[in-house]
Design a protein around this motif. Structure first.
Motif, PDB file in Angstrom:
ATOM      1  N   ARG A   1     -10.356  -7.644   3.605  1.00  0.00           N
ATOM      2  CA  ARG A   1     -11.213  -6.941   4.419  1.00  0.00           C
ATOM      3  C   ARG A   1     -11.609  -6.107   4.173  1.00  0.00           C
ATOM      4  NH1 ARG A   1      -5.825  -4.772   8.569  1.00  0.00           N
ATOM      5  NH2 ARG A   1      -6.000  -3.560   6.652  1.00  0.00           N
ATOM      6  N   PRO A   2     -12.525  -5.290   4.517  1.00  0.00           N
ATOM      7  CA  PRO A   2     -13.017  -4.583   4.397  1.00  0.00           C
ATOM      8  C   PRO A   2     -12.538  -3.042   5.197  1.00  0.00           C
ATOM      9  CG  PRO A   2     -14.928  -5.345   5.834  1.00  0.00           C
ATOM     10  CD  PRO A   2     -13.486  -5.954   5.711  1.00  0.00           C
ATOM     11  N   GLY A   3     -12.622  -1.661   4.464  1.00  0.00           N
ATOM     12  CA  GLY A   3     -12.016  -0.433   4.659  1.00  0.00           C
ATOM     13  C   GLY A   3     -12.059   0.802   4.866  1.00  0.00           C
ATOM     14  N   GLY A   4     -11.022   1.563   4.472  1.00  0.00           N
ATOM     15  CA  GLY A   4     -11.295   3.350   4.760  1.00  0.00           C
ATOM     16  C   GLY A   4     -11.458   3.026   2.644  1.00  0.00           C
ATOM     17  N   VAL A   5     -11.540   2.249   1.945  1.00  0.00           N
ATOM     18  CA  VAL A   5     -12.064   2.607   0.583  1.00  0.00           C
ATOM     19  C   VAL A   5     -13.222   1.483   0.692  1.00  0.00           C
ATOM     20  CG1 VAL A   5     -12.285   2.352  -2.209  1.00  0.00           C
ATOM     21  CG2 VAL A   5      -9.873   3.424  -0.991  1.00  0.00           C
TER      22      VAL A   5
ATOM     23  N   VAL B   1      -8.744   9.162   8.558  1.00  0.00           N
ATOM     24  CA  VAL B   1      -9.830   7.351   8.432  1.00  0.00           C
ATOM     25  C   VAL B   1     -10.254   7.239   9.487  1.00  0.00           C
ATOM     26  CG1 VAL B   1     -10.072   5.578   6.806  1.00  0.00           C
ATOM     27  CG2 VAL B   1      -8.877   7.542   6.157  1.00  0.00           C
ATOM     28  N   GLY B   2      -9.610   6.836  10.625  1.00  0.00           N
ATOM     29  CA  GLY B   2      -9.643   5.742  11.618  1.00  0.00           C
ATOM     30  C   GLY B   2      -9.829   4.669  11.514  1.00  0.00           C
ATOM     31  N   VAL B   3     -10.201   3.540  10.523  1.00  0.00           N
ATOM     32  CA  VAL B   3      -9.753   2.388  10.367  1.00  0.00           C
ATOM     33  C   VAL B   3      -8.823   1.794   9.604  1.00  0.00           C
ATOM     34  CG1 VAL B   3     -12.421   2.083  11.113  1.00  0.00           C
ATOM     35  CG2 VAL B   3     -11.964   2.359   8.591  1.00  0.00           C
ATOM     36  N   GLU B   4      -8.449   0.223   9.339  1.00  0.00           N
ATOM     37  CA  GLU B   4      -7.594  -0.093   8.501  1.00  0.00           C
ATOM     38  C   GLU B   4      -7.506   0.033   7.388  1.00  0.00           C
ATOM     39  OE1 GLU B   4      -8.727  -1.383  11.271  1.00  0.00           O
ATOM     40  OE2 GLU B   4      -6.583  -1.599  12.659  1.00  0.00           O
ATOM     41  N   SER B   5      -7.067  -0.127   6.405  1.00  0.00           N
ATOM     42  CA  SER B   5      -6.782  -0.230   4.833  1.00  0.00           C
ATOM     43  C   SER B   5      -7.857  -1.020   4.285  1.00  0.00           C
ATOM     44  CB  SER B   5      -5.631  -0.114   4.131  1.00  0.00           C
ATOM     45  OG  SER B   5      -5.159  -0.873   4.326  1.00  0.00           O
ATOM     46  N   THR B   6      -9.023  -1.331   3.068  1.00  0.00           N
ATOM     47  CA  THR B   6      -9.248  -1.844   2.699  1.00  0.00           C
ATOM     48  C   THR B   6      -7.884  -2.891   1.958  1.00  0.00           C
ATOM     49  OG1 THR B   6     -11.158  -0.963   2.433  1.00  0.00           O
ATOM     50  CG2 THR B   6     -11.215  -2.631   0.665  1.00  0.00           C
ATOM     51  N   ILE B   7      -8.134  -4.121   1.649  1.00  0.00           N
ATOM     52  CA  ILE B   7      -7.330  -5.365   1.619  1.00  0.00           C
ATOM     53  C   ILE B   7      -8.118  -6.204   0.466  1.00  0.00           C
ATOM     54  CG2 ILE B   7      -6.002  -7.300   1.848  1.00  0.00           C
ATOM     55  CD1 ILE B   7      -5.380  -6.649   4.575  1.00  0.00           C
ATOM     56  N   VAL B   8      -7.741  -5.968  -0.824  1.00  0.00           N
ATOM     57  CA  VAL B   8      -8.223  -6.439  -2.051  1.00  0.00           C
ATOM     58  C   VAL B   8      -7.251  -6.974  -2.604  1.00  0.00           C
ATOM     59  CG1 VAL B   8      -8.673  -6.212  -4.436  1.00  0.00           C
ATOM     60  CG2 VAL B   8      -9.637  -4.214  -2.393  1.00  0.00           C
ATOM     61  N   ASP B   9      -7.832  -8.468  -2.976  1.00  0.00           N
ATOM     62  CA  ASP B   9      -6.347  -9.838  -3.023  1.00  0.00           C
ATOM     63  C   ASP B   9      -7.125  -9.767  -4.818  1.00  0.00           C
ATOM     64  OD1 ASP B   9      -5.716 -12.285  -4.698  1.00  0.00           O
ATOM     65  OD2 ASP B   9      -7.127 -13.536  -4.225  1.00  0.00           O
ATOM     66  N   VAL B  10      -5.994  -9.393  -6.013  1.00  0.00           N
ATOM     67  CA  VAL B  10      -5.915  -8.921  -7.191  1.00  0.00           C
ATOM     68  C   VAL B  10      -5.076 -10.068  -7.640  1.00  0.00           C
ATOM     69  CG1 VAL B  10      -6.830  -6.599  -7.708  1.00  0.00           C
ATOM     70  CG2 VAL B  10      -4.402  -7.112  -6.605  1.00  0.00           C
TER      71      VAL B  10
ATOM     72  N   ARG C   1       1.187  -1.080   0.197  1.00  0.00           N
ATOM     73  CA  ARG C   1      -0.266   0.061  -0.102  1.00  0.00           C
ATOM     74  C   ARG C   1       1.013   1.516  -0.120  1.00  0.00           C
ATOM     75  NH1 ARG C   1      -3.294   3.838   3.050  1.00  0.00           N
ATOM     76  NH2 ARG C   1      -2.247   3.250   5.518  1.00  0.00           N
ATOM     77  N   VAL C   2       0.018   2.156  -0.664  1.00  0.00           N
ATOM     78  CA  VAL C   2       0.616   3.720  -0.635  1.00  0.00           C
ATOM     79  C   VAL C   2       0.047   4.201   0.500  1.00  0.00           C
ATOM     80  CG1 VAL C   2       1.525   6.003  -1.231  1.00  0.00           C
ATOM     81  CG2 VAL C   2       2.160   3.470  -2.846  1.00  0.00           C
ATOM     82  N   PRO C   3       0.388   5.016   1.245  1.00  0.00           N
ATOM     83  CA  PRO C   3       0.311   5.643   2.391  1.00  0.00           C
ATOM     84  C   PRO C   3      -0.819   7.236   1.684  1.00  0.00           C
ATOM     85  CG  PRO C   3       1.869   5.230   3.466  1.00  0.00           C
ATOM     86  CD  PRO C   3       1.359   4.182   2.467  1.00  0.00           C
ATOM     87  N   ALA C   4      -1.602   7.393   2.598  1.00  0.00           N
ATOM     88  CA  ALA C   4      -1.662   9.059   2.220  1.00  0.00           C
ATOM     89  C   ALA C   4      -1.112  10.222   3.437  1.00  0.00           C
ATOM     90  CB  ALA C   4      -2.630   9.467   1.924  1.00  0.00           C
ATOM     91  N   HIS C   5      -0.727   9.385   4.671  1.00  0.00           N
ATOM     92  CA  HIS C   5      -1.051  10.965   5.520  1.00  0.00           C
ATOM     93  C   HIS C   5       0.594  11.912   5.120  1.00  0.00           C
ATOM     94  CE1 HIS C   5      -0.200  12.341   9.266  1.00  0.00           C
ATOM     95  NE2 HIS C   5      -0.925  12.263   9.719  1.00  0.00           N
ATOM     96  N   PRO C   6       0.887  12.679   5.168  1.00  0.00           N
ATOM     97  CA  PRO C   6       2.287  13.473   4.322  1.00  0.00           C
ATOM     98  C   PRO C   6       3.411  13.013   5.688  1.00  0.00           C
ATOM     99  CG  PRO C   6       0.612  14.669   5.219  1.00  0.00           C
ATOM    100  CD  PRO C   6      -0.133  13.737   4.930  1.00  0.00           C
ATOM    101  N   VAL C   7       3.581  12.669   6.958  1.00  0.00           N
ATOM    102  CA  VAL C   7       4.319  12.390   7.324  1.00  0.00           C
ATOM    103  C   VAL C   7       4.958  10.910   7.088  1.00  0.00           C
ATOM    104  CG1 VAL C   7       5.435  11.362   9.833  1.00  0.00           C
ATOM    105  CG2 VAL C   7       3.721  13.784   9.729  1.00  0.00           C
TER     106      VAL C   7
END
Ligand code: AMP
Ligand code: MG
Length: 329
Positions: free
Chosen positions: A187-191, A169-178, A113-119
């Protein structure tokens, strides 16, 4: 409150030296290590108390770097990466040689994943490599959404904590098997599913259809110390009062539709009306009710659409059967 450049440089040095850095992401705070250093990755499992066969997510600085970490990128994966990165979407793809098996729990696939938080982005740029980072909490408990949560829970076990304020966002990322023909949500998540399907122009696999069974999807997870019981929204007040009358210290997640309703309970959190605000506040609310000494939390599930699916998933597992020997009530 937000990490300075010198702070970020220092954290990058800690990663290079094989240390652990807690970093803010837009989802939750992560416990990061150099993804290519098996000993450093091993420390993550040790500090969290996480079983070593639970795969970690590799965080990278940009979508252009994806090919460096995976063996093969399908058109679907490319499209999703371009559309949603940086952001709360994790893609599972065949593992590239740079990723040690320690980071994937022994699997031949890797989650990226590429996180969006600037830090987080600044740290990844300063460091230059990939950072494996699960949530910065002990295994099974509530994920941290502020730097203080991390310090309180992990203390000196982390070599450096970067503060980036509270997670958006406050909850973990959405994990998609591609890895297959039809992408599927692990796993359902922020997207949201709706956003993914709109981007792809076709439906994702039905929930639960993926043949992939990964460790790390236990019935009890994201759990506060207090026991969590889920009831219908209309029963929250009566259930809370009944338990409080039995002598328990009851914490209540009061549904937005009942805002302002008086409740006889030890502590009450008013659930925000918007799903985004509910997700943002969720883990903080659970921690707050623990801090107030609640034995029992009565909550209800939101509508299972959009971000509500991720919220319902986390609440469902916070309420899940606790493993034997769990010393939480
Ligand atoms: P977290 O628990 O937030 O650290 O996210 C990691 C979760 O991502 C794991 O518990 C798995 O459910 C999932 N995951 C990570 N890597 C893989 C993988 N290679 N294949 C399938 N799922 C994965
Ligand atoms: Mg976690």
């Amino acid at each position: 409150m937000t990490a300075s450049n010198s702070d970020i440089e220092k954290a990058a040095d800690v990663l290079r030296a094989g240390g652990l850095v807690a970093l803010p992401t837009e989802t939750v705070y992560g416990l990061g290590a150099d993804a290519e250093n098996p000993a450093a990755v091993g420390r993550i499992f040790q500090v969290k108390g996480r079983p070593s066969n639970h795969p970690l997510i590799v965080h990278i600085g940009s979508a252009e770097l994806l090919d460096d970490w995976v063996a093969e990128v399908s058109d679907t994966a490319r499209l999703l990466a371009e559309r949603f990165w940086p952001g709360p979407l994790t893609l599972v793809l065949p593992r590239g040689p740079r990723v040690p098996l320690e980071a994937t729990g022994g699997l031949e696939t890797v989650a990226v994943r590429v996180p969006a938080h600037p830090v987080a982005r600044a740290l990844l740029t300063a460091f230059g490599g990939g950072v494996t980072a699960p949530s910065a909490n002990r295994f099974g408990s509530v994920s941290p959404t502020t730097a203080d949560h991390v310090r309180t829970e992990l203390g000196d076990a982390v070599d450096h904590v970067l503060d980036g304020g509270s997670c958006d966002v406050g909850v973990e990322s959405t994990i998609v098997d591609v890895t297959g023909d039809t992408p599927s949500i692990l796993r359902p998540g922020g997207v949201t599913r709706e956003e993914l399907e709109a981007a792809l122009g076709r439906p994702l696999a039905v929930p639960g259809a993926s043949p992939i069974r990964v460790p790390g999807q236990h019935p009890s997870h994201y759990a506060p110390r207090a026991r969590v019981v889920l009831v219908e929204p209309g029963e929250v007040v009566a259930e809370a009062e009944r338990a409080q009358d039995q002598g328990l210290r009851v914490g209540v997640f009061l549904p937005a539709a009942l805002s302002g309703t008086p409740v006889k309970a030890h502590a009450v959190v008013e659930v925000p009306a918007s799903a985004a605000a509910h997700a943002r506040g969720l883990y903080g609310f659970l921690r707050e009710l623990d801090e107030q000494g609640c034995d029992l939390i009565i909550a209800s599930l939101p509508q299972e659409e959009g971000l509500g699916v991720a919220i319902a998933n986390r609440l469902g597992r916070a309420a899940g059967p606790r493993p034997a020997g769990d010393d939480r009530s």
